[in-house]
Motif scaffolding. Structure first.
Motif, mmCIF file in Angstrom:
data_model
loop_
_atom_site.group_PDB
_atom_site.id
_atom_site.type_symbol
_atom_site.label_atom_id
_atom_site.label_comp_id
_atom_site.label_asym_id
_atom_site.label_seq_id
_atom_site.Cartn_x
_atom_site.Cartn_y
_atom_site.Cartn_z
ATOM 1 N N LEU A 301 0.823 -1.213 0.000
ATOM 2 C CA LEU A 301 0.000 0.000 0.000
ATOM 3 C C LEU A 301 0.858 1.264 0.000
ATOM 4 O O LEU A 301 0.465 2.292 -0.557
ATOM 5 N N LEU A 304 1.728 1.826 -3.583
ATOM 6 C CA LEU A 304 0.588 2.402 -4.305
ATOM 7 C C LEU A 304 0.341 3.843 -3.888
ATOM 8 O O LEU A 304 -0.038 4.687 -4.708
ATOM 9 N N GLY A 305 0.567 4.153 -2.600
ATOM 10 C CA GLY A 305 0.405 5.525 -2.125
ATOM 11 C C GLY A 305 1.394 6.467 -2.781
ATOM 12 O O GLY A 305 1.067 7.623 -3.111
ATOM 13 N N VAL A 308 0.097 7.276 -6.141
ATOM 14 C CA VAL A 308 -0.946 8.296 -6.060
ATOM 15 C C VAL A 308 -0.338 9.679 -5.877
ATOM 16 O O VAL A 308 -0.727 10.651 -6.540
ATOM 17 N N GLY A 337 -13.494 6.092 -2.142
ATOM 18 C CA GLY A 337 -13.118 4.968 -1.288
ATOM 19 C C GLY A 337 -14.320 4.297 -0.645
ATOM 20 O O GLY A 337 -14.393 3.070 -0.567
ATOM 21 N N PRO A 444 -8.171 -1.736 2.366
ATOM 22 C CA PRO A 444 -7.088 -0.792 2.086
ATOM 23 C C PRO A 444 -6.626 -0.808 0.627
ATOM 24 O O PRO A 444 -6.320 0.233 0.057
ATOM 25 N N THR A 447 -9.312 0.893 -1.494
ATOM 26 C CA THR A 447 -9.310 2.330 -1.200
ATOM 27 C C THR A 447 -8.155 3.029 -1.893
ATOM 28 O O THR A 447 -8.325 4.117 -2.459
ATOM 29 N N THR A 448 -6.961 2.405 -1.882
ATOM 30 C CA THR A 448 -5.800 3.030 -2.515
ATOM 31 C C THR A 448 -5.961 3.078 -4.029
ATOM 32 O O THR A 448 -5.637 4.093 -4.662
ATOM 33 N N ASP A 451 -8.339 5.790 -4.746
ATOM 34 C CA ASP A 451 -7.708 7.106 -4.604
ATOM 35 C C ASP A 451 -7.032 7.514 -5.902
ATOM 36 O O ASP A 451 -7.116 8.672 -6.331
#
Length: 472
Positions: A301, A304-305, A308, A337, A444, A447-448, A451
């Motif tokens: 994550l 992936l963040g 983003v 999300g 999670p 959601t990511t 995003d």
């Protein structure tokens, strides 16, 4: 007024509810002699006594162990969530006696948690029959259904009359109290069928057993994985399910209580996966093990963040010229999300049914797309009005500017809601197709991903719709 009455009523009910735990603890801290103390303790339900153990010190619990026989202790400790701890406080002889009287699956599970030398010592001291039953259950891996079965069942030879079956039931009922369903077996112990106790009782004594035997009855094989078995038998409402070995011989049963516990464990595991964990944690789990479950997903994550964040960086010119756009980024991301997580939850529930085919999966994708479209239109329309009104009323922006920004926000919300609904549905279906547990497509992760969808949708629309207009 009504709310106060309800609260007062609840408070009175709580005050009137007996505190059995406290009463039992007070008895054991009192001065009663062993015989009347035992009588008073056994007048309570086993579950209440087990619950009271948590209030007692080790010495107070030892007083209880001393006045109760092994059978009474076994009945109490089966209700306890700290069975291994309390068993360890008993003398060796009493440990053997209590473990021998517990459900075989419970005893086997408790022994597995012990140090090897102690486990071998206790097992060797047990009666041969009990030892063989425990060793049978211990021979299966933890994720095999055979490790969860109970040997508490009644078997009746095929070809018996009702009278003979009643005699067999009486003979076996002294040691096995699970008598609501009786199992008919051949000479080689191969399962023939099942009989409800009620049918046996009301049948005439010379009736052939085969006339009241159900030969269409659910069963599982001991070596099957727990998850697969539960998926197949969860819709049956039988008191127990027979467990067979590789030659279809009856070796044990899954009681309704054990089935309920296993289903709860599976649901708990899926819930944990939705939170990005590999399995459900408990309070006593070692720190290293908890970190090992969480860290791999958090690293994924994190990557992936960063993706983003780098995508947001591509739109720096938009932010520099139109700073107000940043104010509504969180709105788009949060709604995206939330919608994706809702679709994920629906999809996971559908995919739990192994009978769902490709056509039904395609229908689910189309349905979630339509739901996302309708929700997106409503939410987008509301945000257009509310964001525009906010910019005019509280930020002093001109109506033309304010509603241009709010229209862009509403369109971005529509696009991201539709795409998030699709991602929350398609990703777990894809995981399932690749033979990966769809619950791993966790909250999670969805959601990511959403995003990323929301950021690209929002800033792309701001760039295309607003940055090219004069005055922006």
């Amino acid at each position: 007024m009504n709310e106060k009455l309800i609260l007062n009523s609840e408070a009175m009910t709580a005050a009137q509810r007996p505190d059995y735990r406290g009463e039992i603890a007070a008895l054991l801290r009192g001065a009663l002699t062993p015989k009347p103390l035992k009588e008073r303790i056994l007048s309570y339900h086993e579950n209440d006594v087990a619950s009271a153990l948590e209030l007692l010190s080790r010495e107070e619990r030892k007083r209880l162990y001393g006045i109760l026989d092994a059978a009474s202790l076994a009945g109490i400790l089966e209700y306890s969530g700290r069975l291994d701890e309390y068993i360890g406080e008993l003398s060796v002889r009493k440990q053997v006696d209590v473990l021998s009287l517990l459900e075989t699956a419970t005893a086997a599970e408790c022994l597995q948690q012990m140090e090897k030398g102690r486990r071998n010592t206790l097992t060797e001291l047990m009666d041969r029959e009990v030892r063989e039953e425990i060793l049978l259950l211990s021979s299966f891996d933890e994720d095999e259904i055979g490790s969860k079965m109970s040997t508490n069942f009644i078997s009746i030879p095929a070809g018996s009359t009702v009278r003979q079956a009643m005699r067999t039931l009486i003979d076996q009922a002294e040691e096995h109290d699970n008598i609501s369903t009786l199992y008919v077996v051949g000479e080689d112990e191969v399962l023939v069928g099942a009989i409800e106790l009620k049918k046996l009782i009301i049948a005439r004594e010379h009736t052939a057993l085969e006339d009241i035997t159900r030969t269409s009855y659910p069963y599982v094989y001991a070596g099957e994985p727990v998850d697969e078995c539960l998926e197949r038998i969860k819709d049956y409402s039988e008191d127990s399910i027979p467990v067979l070995d590789g030659e279809s011989r009856l070796r044990g049963v899954l009681t309704s209580q054990e089935l309920a516990r296993l289903l709860d464990d599976v649901l708990g595991d899926d819930y944990a996966k939705l939170a990005g964990l590999s399995a459900e944690e408990d309070l006593r789990e070692p720190l290293r093990k908890s970190i090992g479950k969480r860290l791999p997903w958090l690293v994924v994550l994190l990557g992936l963040g960063l993706v983003v964040s780098s995508v947001v960086g591509l739109f720096e010119p938009v932010v520099a010229r139109l700073a107000v756009a940043v104010s509504f980024q969180t709105l788009i991301l949060d709604m995206s999300g939330n919608v994706g997580t809702q679709s994920l939850a629906v999809t996971i529930r559908v995919l739990m049914d192994e009978r769902v085919g490709r056509g039904q999966k395609r229908f689910l994708v189309r349905k979630e797309a339509r739901v996302g479209l309708v929700n997106g239109l409503i939410l987008g329309g509301l945000s257009t009005v509310l964001v525009g009104a906010y910019l005019v009323a509280f930020k002093g922006q001109a109506p033309g500017f304010a509603f241009s920004v709010s229209l862009c926000t509403g369109l971005a919300l529509l696009v991201s809601v539709v795409l998030s609904s699709l991602s929350g549905t398609v990703i777990p279906i894809l995981f399932k197709r690749l033979n990966v547990d769809p619950a791993v497509a966790s909250g999670p992760l969805i959601t990511t991903v959403n995003d990323l969808i929301a950021v690209v949708s929002y800033y792309s629309l701001v760039w295309v719709l607003l940055m090219s207009l004069p005055g922006f």
